[in-house]
Design a protein around this motif. Structure first.
Motif, PDB file in Angstrom:
ATOM      1  N   ILE A  98       0.864  -1.185   0.000  1.00 24.35           N
ATOM      2  CA  ILE A  98       0.000   0.000   0.000  1.00 24.35           C
ATOM      3  C   ILE A  98       0.898   1.232   0.000  1.00 24.35           C
ATOM      4  N   SER A  99       0.700   2.095  -0.989  1.00 23.42           N
ATOM      5  CA  SER A  99       1.464   3.356  -1.013  1.00 23.42           C
ATOM      6  C   SER A  99       0.504   4.500  -0.764  1.00 23.42           C
ATOM      7  N   PRO A 100       0.744   5.311   0.257  1.00 22.39           N
ATOM      8  CA  PRO A 100      -0.171   6.413   0.545  1.00 22.39           C
ATOM      9  C   PRO A 100      -0.104   7.466  -0.556  1.00 22.39           C
ATOM     10  N   SER A 101      -1.195   8.245  -0.686  1.00 18.74           N
ATOM     11  CA  SER A 101      -1.218   9.251  -1.750  1.00 18.74           C
ATOM     12  C   SER A 101      -0.219  10.363  -1.466  1.00 18.74           C
ATOM     13  N   GLN A 102       0.004  10.666  -0.166  1.00 20.26           N
ATOM     14  CA  GLN A 102       0.976  11.698   0.175  1.00 20.26           C
ATOM     15  C   GLN A 102       2.049  11.082   1.052  1.00 20.26           C
ATOM     16  N   PRO A 103       3.248  10.880   0.503  1.00 20.23           N
ATOM     17  CA  PRO A 103       4.314  10.322   1.325  1.00 20.23           C
ATOM     18  C   PRO A 103       4.600  11.238   2.507  1.00 20.23           C
ATOM     19  N   THR A 104       5.063  10.675   3.578  1.00 13.06           N
ATOM     20  CA  THR A 104       5.296  11.452   4.775  1.00 13.06           C
ATOM     21  C   THR A 104       6.486  10.852   5.488  1.00 13.06           C
ATOM     22  N   SER A 105       6.805  11.358   6.650  1.00 17.88           N
ATOM     23  CA  SER A 105       7.880  10.766   7.421  1.00 17.88           C
ATOM     24  C   SER A 105       7.279  10.240   8.722  1.00 17.88           C
ATOM     25  N   VAL A 106       7.356   8.933   8.885  1.00 20.37           N
ATOM     26  CA  VAL A 106       6.668   8.310  10.019  1.00 20.37           C
ATOM     27  C   VAL A 106       7.549   8.331  11.262  1.00 20.37           C
ATOM     28  N   ASN A 107       6.958   8.696  12.386  1.00 21.09           N
ATOM     29  CA  ASN A 107       7.655   8.605  13.669  1.00 21.09           C
ATOM     30  C   ASN A 107       7.401   7.206  14.232  1.00 21.09           C
ATOM     31  N   PHE A 108       8.408   6.301  14.075  1.00 23.03           N
ATOM     32  CA  PHE A 108       8.196   4.898  14.442  1.00 23.03           C
ATOM     33  C   PHE A 108       7.920   4.714  15.930  1.00 23.03           C
ATOM     34  N   SER A 109       8.561   5.511  16.798  1.00 23.02           N
ATOM     35  CA  SER A 109       8.362   5.212  18.221  1.00 23.02           C
ATOM     36  C   SER A 109       6.949   5.579  18.663  1.00 23.02           C
ATOM     37  N   SER A 110       6.382   6.670  18.121  1.00 24.91           N
ATOM     38  CA  SER A 110       5.010   6.967  18.551  1.00 24.91           C
ATOM     39  C   SER A 110       4.010   6.022  17.887  1.00 24.91           C
ATOM     40  N   LEU A 111       4.288   5.608  16.646  1.00 25.19           N
ATOM     41  CA  LEU A 111       3.404   4.621  16.013  1.00 25.19           C
ATOM     42  C   LEU A 111       3.461   3.299  16.788  1.00 25.19           C
ATOM     43  N   ALA A 112       4.664   2.896  17.191  1.00 28.43           N
ATOM     44  CA  ALA A 112       4.825   1.637  17.948  1.00 28.43           C
ATOM     45  C   ALA A 112       4.036   1.691  19.250  1.00 28.43           C
ATOM     46  N   GLU A 113       4.065   2.842  19.896  1.00 25.22           N
ATOM     47  CA  GLU A 113       3.335   2.990  21.153  1.00 25.22           C
ATOM     48  C   GLU A 113       1.830   2.811  20.949  1.00 25.22           C
ATOM     49  N   ARG A 114       1.342   3.391  19.834  1.00 23.28           N
ATOM     50  CA  ARG A 114      -0.098   3.258  19.560  1.00 23.28           C
ATOM     51  C   ARG A 114      -0.471   1.822  19.193  1.00 23.28           C
ATOM     52  N   LEU A 115       0.441   1.123  18.489  1.00 24.28           N
ATOM     53  CA  LEU A 115       0.107  -0.219  18.004  1.00 24.28           C
ATOM     54  C   LEU A 115       0.261  -1.305  19.058  1.00 24.28           C
ATOM     55  N   ARG A 116       1.086  -1.056  20.072  1.00 21.81           N
ATOM     56  CA  ARG A 116       1.427  -2.098  21.057  1.00 21.81           C
ATOM     57  C   ARG A 116       0.208  -2.795  21.675  1.00 21.81           C
ATOM     58  N   PRO A 117      -0.871  -2.052  22.043  1.00 20.93           N
ATOM     59  CA  PRO A 117      -2.019  -2.766  22.626  1.00 20.93           C
ATOM     60  C   PRO A 117      -2.690  -3.730  21.645  1.00 20.93           C
ATOM     61  N   ALA A 118      -2.439  -3.552  20.346  1.00 25.27           N
ATOM     62  CA  ALA A 118      -3.163  -4.336  19.344  1.00 25.27           C
ATOM     63  C   ALA A 118      -2.357  -5.511  18.795  1.00 25.27           C
ATOM     64  N   GLY A 119      -1.104  -5.652  19.183  1.00 24.28           N
ATOM     65  CA  GLY A 119      -0.303  -6.758  18.649  1.00 24.28           C
ATOM     66  C   GLY A 119       1.160  -6.598  19.012  1.00 24.28           C
ATOM     67  N   GLU A 120       2.012  -7.339  18.248  1.00 22.72           N
ATOM     68  CA  GLU A 120       3.443  -7.349  18.552  1.00 22.72           C
ATOM     69  C   GLU A 120       4.149  -6.357  17.629  1.00 22.72           C
ATOM     70  N   VAL A 121       4.958  -5.456  18.185  1.00 24.56           N
ATOM     71  CA  VAL A 121       5.605  -4.416  17.373  1.00 24.56           C
ATOM     72  C   VAL A 121       7.108  -4.429  17.584  1.00 24.56           C
ATOM     73  N   LYS A 122       7.861  -4.306  16.498  1.00 23.20           N
ATOM     74  CA  LYS A 122       9.317  -4.114  16.571  1.00 23.20           C
ATOM     75  C   LYS A 122       9.687  -3.083  15.533  1.00 23.20           C
ATOM     76  N   PHE A 123      10.679  -2.256  15.841  1.00 22.80           N
ATOM     77  CA  PHE A 123      11.108  -1.326  14.800  1.00 22.80           C
ATOM     78  C   PHE A 123      12.585  -0.995  14.936  1.00 22.80           C
ATOM     79  N   ASN A 124      13.164  -0.596  13.811  1.00 22.02           N
ATOM     80  CA  ASN A 124      14.512  -0.044  13.818  1.00 22.02           C
ATOM     81  C   ASN A 124      14.438   1.279  13.076  1.00 22.02           C
ATOM     82  N   GLU A 125      15.548   1.858  12.688  1.00 25.58           N
ATOM     83  CA  GLU A 125      15.447   3.183  12.067  1.00 25.58           C
ATOM     84  C   GLU A 125      14.866   3.150  10.659  1.00 25.58           C
ATOM     85  N   TYR A 126      14.782   1.961  10.038  1.00 25.31           N
ATOM     86  CA  TYR A 126      14.317   1.888   8.648  1.00 25.31           C
ATOM     87  C   TYR A 126      12.872   1.422   8.507  1.00 25.31           C
ATOM     88  N   LEU A 127      12.454   0.550   9.409  1.00 29.36           N
ATOM     89  CA  LEU A 127      11.102   0.019   9.250  1.00 29.36           C
ATOM     90  C   LEU A 127      10.527  -0.444  10.578  1.00 29.36           C
TER      91      LEU A 127
END
Ligand SMILES: [Zn+2]
Length: 339
Positions: free
Chosen positions: A271-300
């Motif tokens: 899935i490619s979004p219509s407007q590329p952006t820069s994702v903040n992985f640590s805040s996204l990880a925090e939001r996703l944690r209650p819903a499943g297993e999350v791991k991230f590094n600086e690239y993905l």
């Protein structure tokens, strides 16, 4: 005139003439989750003559807490929401037409779906689809009612193309992907659904019965937990608005739409979004944690939930593994990444 509508006909704002208009109306409900379920049931009971219901998902046990249309048996059978809704609505009112569509709403079908509709109701969970609805409705001069809810907070606004501000007059850009909470990361409670959907439905009835001066004419915001209710007048259309001022309907063009591609032989969709952006992985990880297993590094960032795995890149492009269906992948993207 059928006795089933007698109490509604007694109500001054509707009367016999209003009921005739309702029975002759066609309404499109885009998305049959929590809000869409409430729209569909209320309008079916009110005798809105033709309901066209579009949804790309199937019923899951986690829907039952707030998606009042569905039952345990729908979830066990994993019925598509549009089909399950049509089955129940036909039992509630056999005298109206129900037209279910199990499909992903996108630039290629939105104009056909709104064709011949008097009002479009927003029951979606993402801004990409809302801008698509806004473009198509402004282009075809079709009234629509925006609505959204997450947590205990909700918002709604009624759009009459070229008479009132449109969605893009009020929100020039969607929040960037992966920046905002969704019901699947922050949760949602049923009472806010009831509030937002009630406002959307009564505005729809006013539009159909021609009570334009009774419309609320504002962006309404509610938080049923914090007891906050706000109303901002939205006013007239902005002459510089790209959509309703300049007539540019960019989401209706294939080139700018969010794109999805099947990755051959990998049981995965990109899935490619219509407007590329820069994702903040640590805040996204925090939001996703209650819903499943999350791991991230600086690239993905990698997120596992049930049989699916989402890999999110810095520009919000994502690969959804565990499905070869574009509609399923887009649905997971909207639920967990957002917009
Ligand atoms: Zn506008």
């Amino acid at each position: 005139m059928n006795d089933r509508y007698s109490r509604q006909i007694l109500f001054n704002g509707i009367g016999e003439e209003g009921q005739r208009k309702l029975l002759a109306a066609r309404v499109l409900i885009v998305g049959c989750g929590a809000l869409g379920s409430a729209h569909a049931e209320a309008l079916c009971r009110a005798g809105a003559g033709r309901l066209r219901i579009v949804d790309r998902d199937f019923v899951e046990p986690s829907n039952l807490q707030r998606q009042t249309m569905f039952t345990e048996s729908d979830a066990e059978r994993r019925l598509p929401k549009a089909i399950a809704a049509a089955n129940h609505l036909r039992e509630i009112n056999s005298e109206i037409e129900i037209e279910p569509h199990v499909t992903d709403v996108n630039y290629s079908n939105i104009e056909q779906l709104i064709d011949a509709c008097d009002v479009v109701l927003d029951g979606t969970d993402n801004f990409a689809t809302r801008y698509l609805i806004n473009d198509a409705c402004v282009k075809h001069e079709t009234n629509w009612v925006y609505g959204a809810a997450v947590g205990s907070y909700g918002v709604t606004m009624t759009i009459r193309p070229h008479q009132t501000a449109c969605l893009r007059c009020v929100f020039e850009e969607a929040p960037p992907p992966a920046s905002a909470p969704t019901c699947d990361t922050a949760g949602v409670i049923m009472p806010i659904i009831s509030v937002v959907s009630a406002l959307q439905v009564v505005e729809t009835i006013k539009l159909i019965t021609g009570h334009m001066t009774d419309l609320h004419g504002s962006l309404m915001q509610f938080d049923v937990w914090r007891n906050e209710w706000r109303k901002f007048a939205t006013g007239a259309p902005n002459p510089d608005c790209p959509t309703c001022g300049l007539g540019q309907y960019e989401t209706l063009e294939a080139t700018s739409a969010e794109s999805a591609a099947v990755l051959c032989g990998r049981d995965a969709i990109q899935i490619s979004p219509s407007q590329p952006t820069s994702v903040n992985f640590s805040s996204l990880a925090e939001r996703l944690r209650p819903a499943g297993e999350v791991k991230f590094n600086e690239y993905l960032l990698r997120f596992k939930t049930g049989p699916f795995e989402l890999t999110v890149f810095q520009d919000a492009r994502s690969i959804v593994r565990g499905t070869d269906e574009i509609a399923t992948a887009r649905s997971l993207y909207a639920k967990y990444i957002g917009n």
